[in-house]
Design a protein around this motif. Sequence first.
Motif, PDB file in Angstrom:
ATOM      1  N   LYS A 135      -1.533 -48.188  70.459  1.00  0.00           N
ATOM      2  CA  LYS A 135      -0.530 -49.178  70.855  1.00  0.00           C
ATOM      3  C   LYS A 135       0.809 -48.477  71.096  1.00  0.00           C
ATOM      4  CE  LYS A 135      -2.353 -53.520  69.214  1.00  0.00           C
ATOM      5  NZ  LYS A 135      -1.988 -54.864  68.720  1.00  0.00           N
ATOM      6  N   PRO A 136       1.089 -48.099  72.348  1.00  0.00           N
ATOM      7  CA  PRO A 136       2.370 -47.453  72.645  1.00  0.00           C
ATOM      8  C   PRO A 136       3.527 -48.453  72.555  1.00  0.00           C
ATOM      9  CG  PRO A 136       1.117 -47.816  74.663  1.00  0.00           C
ATOM     10  CD  PRO A 136       0.231 -48.231  73.535  1.00  0.00           C
ATOM     11  N   LYS A 137       4.754 -47.939  72.396  1.00  0.00           N
ATOM     12  CA  LYS A 137       5.934 -48.828  72.285  1.00  0.00           C
ATOM     13  C   LYS A 137       6.120 -49.629  73.570  1.00  0.00           C
ATOM     14  CE  LYS A 137       8.487 -45.968  68.980  1.00  0.00           C
ATOM     15  NZ  LYS A 137       9.679 -45.080  68.792  1.00  0.00           N
TER      16      LYS A 137
ATOM     17  N   THR B 203       5.774 -47.841  80.375  1.00  0.00           N
ATOM     18  CA  THR B 203       6.118 -46.417  80.309  1.00  0.00           C
ATOM     19  C   THR B 203       4.864 -45.578  80.104  1.00  0.00           C
ATOM     20  OG1 THR B 203       8.285 -46.926  79.382  1.00  0.00           O
ATOM     21  CG2 THR B 203       7.466 -44.680  79.056  1.00  0.00           C
ATOM     22  N   PHE B 204       3.982 -46.042  79.237  1.00  0.00           N
ATOM     23  CA  PHE B 204       2.742 -45.312  78.960  1.00  0.00           C
ATOM     24  C   PHE B 204       1.883 -45.203  80.223  1.00  0.00           C
ATOM     25  CE2 PHE B 204      -1.658 -44.936  77.405  1.00  0.00           C
ATOM     26  CZ  PHE B 204      -1.533 -43.815  76.600  1.00  0.00           C
TER      27      PHE B 204
ATOM     28  N   THR C 280      -2.489 -53.052  74.318  1.00  0.00           N
ATOM     29  CA  THR C 280      -3.418 -52.155  73.628  1.00  0.00           C
ATOM     30  C   THR C 280      -4.153 -51.263  74.619  1.00  0.00           C
ATOM     31  OG1 THR C 280      -3.745 -53.800  71.885  1.00  0.00           O
ATOM     32  CG2 THR C 280      -5.397 -52.060  72.056  1.00  0.00           C
ATOM     33  N   VAL C 281      -4.285 -49.996  74.253  1.00  0.00           N
ATOM     34  CA  VAL C 281      -5.059 -49.040  75.046  1.00  0.00           C
ATOM     35  C   VAL C 281      -6.309 -48.670  74.256  1.00  0.00           C
ATOM     36  CG1 VAL C 281      -5.031 -46.852  76.287  1.00  0.00           C
ATOM     37  CG2 VAL C 281      -2.884 -48.107  75.911  1.00  0.00           C
TER      38      VAL C 281
ATOM     39  N   HIS D 156       2.764 -38.678  75.873  1.00  0.00           N
ATOM     40  CA  HIS D 156       4.034 -39.294  75.435  1.00  0.00           C
ATOM     41  C   HIS D 156       5.241 -38.396  75.675  1.00  0.00           C
ATOM     42  CE1 HIS D 156       2.793 -43.117  73.777  1.00  0.00           C
ATOM     43  NE2 HIS D 156       1.755 -42.534  73.183  1.00  0.00           N
ATOM     44  N   SER D 157       5.008 -37.115  75.856  1.00  0.00           N
ATOM     45  CA  SER D 157       6.129 -36.194  76.086  1.00  0.00           C
ATOM     46  C   SER D 157       6.593 -36.205  77.539  1.00  0.00           C
ATOM     47  CB  SER D 157       5.722 -34.761  75.704  1.00  0.00           C
ATOM     48  OG  SER D 157       4.810 -34.236  76.668  1.00  0.00           O
ATOM     49  N   LEU D 158       5.772 -36.747  78.436  1.00  0.00           N
ATOM     50  CA  LEU D 158       6.119 -36.732  79.857  1.00  0.00           C
ATOM     51  C   LEU D 158       7.192 -37.770  80.158  1.00  0.00           C
ATOM     52  CD1 LEU D 158       2.520 -36.442  81.339  1.00  0.00           C
ATOM     53  CD2 LEU D 158       4.245 -34.648  81.224  1.00  0.00           C
ATOM     54  N   THR D 159       8.176 -37.361  80.955  1.00  0.00           N
ATOM     55  CA  THR D 159       9.280 -38.243  81.321  1.00  0.00           C
ATOM     56  C   THR D 159       9.543 -38.137  82.809  1.00  0.00           C
ATOM     57  OG1 THR D 159      10.910 -36.507  80.932  1.00  0.00           O
ATOM     58  CG2 THR D 159      10.382 -37.944  79.065  1.00  0.00           C
TER      59      THR D 159
END
Length: 435
Positions: free
Chosen positions: A8-10, A14-15, A121-122, A142-145
């Motif tokens: 479950k990303p924030k 974005t995910f 949910t993923v 998650h580090s990719l922006t």
Amino acid sequence: MRTTTKHKPKSIETFKQQLLLWSQQFDDVVWLDSNSHTSKYSNYDAVLAVDAFTSIQTDYTSGFVKLKEYQSITNDWIFGYLTYDLKNDAEELESANFDGLQFPDLCFFQPKKIFLIKGNTVKIKYLNAVDDELEEDLKEIHSLTECHTERSRSAKDDEVVKIKLRIHKDEYFRKLDKMLAHIYRGDIYEANFCQEFYAEETEINPLETYNKLNAISQAPFATFLKCNDKYLLSASPERYIKKKGNNIVSQPIKGTAKRSANHNEDQALKYELKHDDKERSENIMIVDLVRNDLSKTAKKGSVQVKELCKIYSFDQVHQMISTVVSKVKKDTHPVDIIQTTFPMGSMTGAPKISAMQIIEDLEETKRGVYSGAVGYFSPKGNFDFNVIIRSILYNETNKYVSYSVGGAITAKSVPLKEYEECLLKAKAMREVLEN
């Protein structure tokens, strides 16, 4: 066997962006995005499959037999595409037109890594052989922006793409006259006639191009597909066919109208489409064709039209969509359902075989992936496939970029209006490529 993990990303949006950016390192990628167009027929909001463990690529010869064997033996998730030219396997037909893209006729792969997004949910499914990579993969994702996106761009993103027409306007009208002559003679009632727009010696950034196209169109069956050096960047609004349990759903589109920024004018355009006799007759003819195709595998009396000529609105256009359903027996092989309905009625015509023969004679380009289908099979034999329209195709090695558009031709067709409809459908792809 697969290990299933929930994440479950924030921020799910974005995910999704991070996930698609992360996927670019792999040679085999299928990204499917509903762009929040959820319906009772939706399984997921978005899906990513990457990194082939096993795969199949073949031409159309015995293509469905090979797919059936691969799907049965694998008995797992498989993702990929079927080109329009598998018609030559389904029927006694051929494809002899020019092909600048050179995609294999059929390509499916069993991914090592799958991400299924629903709500916030993923659900992540990794093959057991690679499940120890999940934690590291999530850290990387998650580090990719946005700065990574900027770095992925290059000078070719600003290159001017010079679009050419495979069929020029006067030739289009001549070909439509021939198509109409077939209709008046009674050879066919309706046929989908398509034309290609293309660019040679051209390099594009596939991910950036897809993101721009998706931002403009926000289509319910958007796709980013990578098969080594070949790419499909799609803003498709159309579902071809779906199986869930014993239930089959097909949702053909026939009927298109432009949108307007003025609310009253936009509503008027929508009303006109809904009550346009020509558009309705097109749609109803294809609904009859789909009903006939589904009946080949359906339980007796189970084929039903759930929606007829319903208007759906998308960012670029209003569309007339019908929904046809059926039920199949438990022992019906999923590939048989696809083979007996392929190619989809909305991209062929009626009667289907005659229409495909005339299409082949009058069109200048081998359709290939365009007007084929992309999607997946699940381990339980369920599937979901879109119709590949409103799509940019790219062969990176050949530096060849292509998009095709078409429309249904009936006895009521006015050639100039058909040509203008093609330009309307091509608008988003052209804007993206020409910046």
